[in-house]
Motif scaffolding. Structure first.
Motif, mmCIF file in Angstrom:
data_model
loop_
_atom_site.group_PDB
_atom_site.id
_atom_site.type_symbol
_atom_site.label_atom_id
_atom_site.label_comp_id
_atom_site.label_asym_id
_atom_site.label_seq_id
_atom_site.Cartn_x
_atom_site.Cartn_y
_atom_site.Cartn_z
ATOM 1 N N ASP A 73 66.997 -43.152 -43.413
ATOM 2 C CA ASP A 73 67.849 -42.762 -44.536
ATOM 3 C C ASP A 73 68.036 -43.931 -45.506
ATOM 4 O OD1 ASP A 73 69.344 -41.007 -46.087
ATOM 5 O OD2 ASP A 73 71.226 -41.528 -45.082
ATOM 6 N N VAL A 74 66.885 -44.476 -45.950
ATOM 7 C CA VAL A 74 66.876 -45.562 -46.922
ATOM 8 C C VAL A 74 66.088 -45.125 -48.150
ATOM 9 C CG1 VAL A 74 67.153 -47.373 -45.197
ATOM 10 C CG2 VAL A 74 64.858 -46.633 -45.836
ATOM 11 N N GLU A 75 66.221 -45.859 -49.237
ATOM 12 C CA GLU A 75 65.555 -45.487 -50.480
ATOM 13 C C GLU A 75 64.075 -45.817 -50.498
ATOM 14 O OE1 GLU A 75 67.478 -46.400 -54.154
ATOM 15 O OE2 GLU A 75 69.457 -46.302 -53.213
ATOM 16 N N ALA A 76 63.673 -46.843 -49.760
ATOM 17 C CA ALA A 76 62.268 -47.241 -49.772
ATOM 18 C C ALA A 76 61.953 -48.090 -48.547
ATOM 19 C CB ALA A 76 61.930 -48.012 -51.034
ATOM 20 N N VAL A 77 60.672 -48.089 -48.182
ATOM 21 C CA VAL A 77 60.198 -48.867 -47.039
ATOM 22 C C VAL A 77 58.905 -49.564 -47.429
ATOM 23 C CG1 VAL A 77 59.272 -48.722 -44.693
ATOM 24 C CG2 VAL A 77 61.227 -47.309 -45.338
ATOM 25 N N PRO A 89 64.117 -60.690 -49.093
ATOM 26 C CA PRO A 89 64.434 -60.310 -47.720
ATOM 27 C C PRO A 89 63.208 -60.179 -46.808
ATOM 28 C CG PRO A 89 65.212 -58.642 -49.281
ATOM 29 C CD PRO A 89 64.614 -59.744 -50.066
ATOM 30 N N CYS A 90 62.120 -59.618 -47.295
ATOM 31 C CA CYS A 90 60.916 -59.494 -46.462
ATOM 32 C C CYS A 90 60.339 -60.868 -46.156
ATOM 33 C CB CYS A 90 59.873 -58.613 -47.136
ATOM 34 S SG CYS A 90 60.384 -56.899 -47.279
ATOM 35 N N TRP A 91 60.292 -61.714 -47.164
ATOM 36 C CA TRP A 91 59.791 -63.076 -46.988
ATOM 37 C C TRP A 91 60.656 -63.818 -45.968
ATOM 38 C CZ3 TRP A 91 55.636 -65.875 -48.257
ATOM 39 C CH2 TRP A 91 55.723 -67.256 -48.128
ATOM 40 N N ASP A 92 61.988 -63.712 -46.133
ATOM 41 C CA ASP A 92 62.904 -64.384 -45.219
ATOM 42 C C ASP A 92 62.722 -63.896 -43.785
ATOM 43 O OD1 ASP A 92 63.911 -65.716 -47.422
ATOM 44 O OD2 ASP A 92 65.736 -64.491 -47.550
ATOM 45 N N ALA A 93 62.590 -62.587 -43.602
ATOM 46 C CA ALA A 93 62.406 -62.027 -42.260
ATOM 47 C C ALA A 93 61.121 -62.546 -41.627
ATOM 48 C CB ALA A 93 62.401 -60.505 -42.319
ATOM 49 N N ALA A 94 60.063 -62.597 -42.399
ATOM 50 C CA ALA A 94 58.781 -63.074 -41.878
ATOM 51 C C ALA A 94 58.854 -64.552 -41.515
ATOM 52 C CB ALA A 94 57.675 -62.829 -42.896
ATOM 53 N N GLN A 95 59.556 -65.337 -42.306
ATOM 54 C CA GLN A 95 59.635 -66.774 -42.064
ATOM 55 C C GLN A 95 60.547 -67.126 -40.893
ATOM 56 O OE1 GLN A 95 57.479 -68.793 -43.766
ATOM 57 N NE2 GLN A 95 56.843 -66.796 -44.514
ATOM 58 N N PRO A 101 71.589 -54.723 -48.626
ATOM 59 C CA PRO A 101 71.953 -53.353 -48.995
ATOM 60 C C PRO A 101 71.666 -52.969 -50.433
ATOM 61 C CG PRO A 101 73.907 -54.711 -48.708
ATOM 62 C CD PRO A 101 72.731 -55.546 -48.295
ATOM 63 N N ASP A 102 71.625 -53.943 -51.350
ATOM 64 C CA ASP A 102 71.424 -53.615 -52.753
ATOM 65 C C ASP A 102 70.647 -54.727 -53.431
ATOM 66 O OD1 ASP A 102 71.506 -52.805 -55.383
ATOM 67 O OD2 ASP A 102 73.676 -52.547 -55.451
ATOM 68 N N LEU A 103 69.340 -54.552 -53.533
ATOM 69 C CA LEU A 103 68.507 -55.599 -54.110
ATOM 70 C C LEU A 103 68.820 -55.841 -55.586
ATOM 71 C CD1 LEU A 103 65.086 -54.785 -52.437
ATOM 72 C CD2 LEU A 103 66.647 -56.654 -51.901
ATOM 73 N N ALA A 104 69.333 -54.827 -56.277
ATOM 74 C CA ALA A 104 69.653 -54.980 -57.701
ATOM 75 C C ALA A 104 70.800 -55.975 -57.894
ATOM 76 C CB ALA A 104 70.012 -53.635 -58.308
#
Length: 102
Positions: free
Chosen positions: A42-46, A81-87, A95-98
């Protein structure tokens, strides 16, 4: 997680496992995983990123074009966030990238 979402998640994982046979298309499976994860979570994008043998992150699937572009921008800027998770190897929740502090 509600019982309905748990059932949907289980059905999704079983469906994806059924595709893991000789000659399966990894990109197609990743696309299916991204699309169904969007619904189940139930998220806006993956977006799904993988590390290549040289240690570089690559976008392999996105549930929509906006997410694909966002992932590509994160990789280009070496942040997000994706970069941080990978590192770090840790889950990063944004919750809100904007309105992110970055």
């Amino acid at each position: 997680m509600t019982a309905g979402r748990e059932a949907k998640l289980f059905a999704t994982l079983v469906s994806l496992a059924d595709t893991m046979v000789d000659g399966f298309d990894a990109v197609d499976t990743a696309d299916r995983l991204a699309a169904t994860s969007e619904e189940v979570l139930d998220v806006e994008a993956v977006g799904i990123l993988l590390e290549d043998p040289q240690g570089r992150l690559r976008v392999i699937a996105s549930s929509n074009e906006e997410m694909r572009m966002l992932d590509l921008m994160q990789l280009q800027a070496s942040e997000g966030p994706c970069w941080d998770a990978a590192q770090t190897g840790k889950c990063v929740f944004e919750p809100d990238l904007a309105h992110s502090a970055r």
